[in-house]
Design a protein around this motif. Structure first.
Motif, short mmCIF file in Angstrom:
data_model
loop_
_atom_site.label_atom_id
_atom_site.label_comp_id
_atom_site.label_asym_id
_atom_site.label_seq_id
_atom_site.Cartn_x
_atom_site.Cartn_y
_atom_site.Cartn_z
N GLY A 199 0.78 -1.23 0.00
CA GLY A 199 0.00 0.00 0.00
C GLY A 199 0.82 1.27 0.00
N CYS A 200 2.16 1.17 -0.06
CA CYS A 200 3.03 2.34 0.05
C CYS A 200 3.76 2.65 -1.25
N TYR B 234 6.21 6.03 1.63
CA TYR B 234 5.06 6.89 1.89
C TYR B 234 3.79 6.07 1.92
N ASN B 235 3.01 6.25 2.98
CA ASN B 235 1.71 5.60 3.11
C ASN B 235 0.64 6.66 2.82
N GLU C 220 -2.52 6.49 2.97
CA GLU C 220 -3.65 6.45 3.91
C GLU C 220 -3.36 7.31 5.14
N THR C 221 -2.16 7.19 5.68
CA THR C 221 -1.79 7.95 6.88
C THR C 221 -1.09 9.27 6.53
N LYS D 101 5.34 2.31 -6.81
CA LYS D 101 4.42 1.82 -5.79
C LYS D 101 4.63 0.33 -5.54
#
Length: 108
Positions: A55-56, A64-65, A67-68, A96
């Protein structure tokens, strides 16, 4: 008045800088060691590339995420929160953790 050498040995030059100039897309390690055969091309200057957490994105100085909106270094230690412009740049530009298949759709 000094000189700057990147961690991989590439020396920066402020005049006649030819690395990453838009004409030659090779990584510095490919310039030094040559290109790999088709099908096993390098994805980054580091070969093999870092495994990106699910997901990063790999944004150059860490992961880098989206979502956060947090960037951590490659040891997964907090670096910073991404501002809106950095978030957009990373999403648009950086490698990604997942692959996306894009199918060719012929015109009817």
């Amino acid at each position: 008045q000094g000189k700057y050498t990147f961690a991989d040995g590439l020396e920066y030059k402020d005049k006649k800088w030819r690395y990453c100039d838009g004409y030659d897309r090779r990584f510095y390690t490919e310039i030094c060691s040559g290109l790999k055969p088709a099908g096993i091309s390098q994805l980054t200057n580091l070969d093999p590339p870092r495994k990106i957490p699910e997901g990063c994105y790999d944004c150059g100085d860490g992961f880098y995420n989206p979502e956060t909106r947090v960037i951590v270094d490659y040891e997964l230690r907090f670096l910073r929160n991404a501002a809106d412009d950095e978030h957009e740049w990373i999403i648009r530009t950086c490698r990604k953790a997942w692959d996306e298949t894009i199918e060719h759709k012929p015109k009817p």
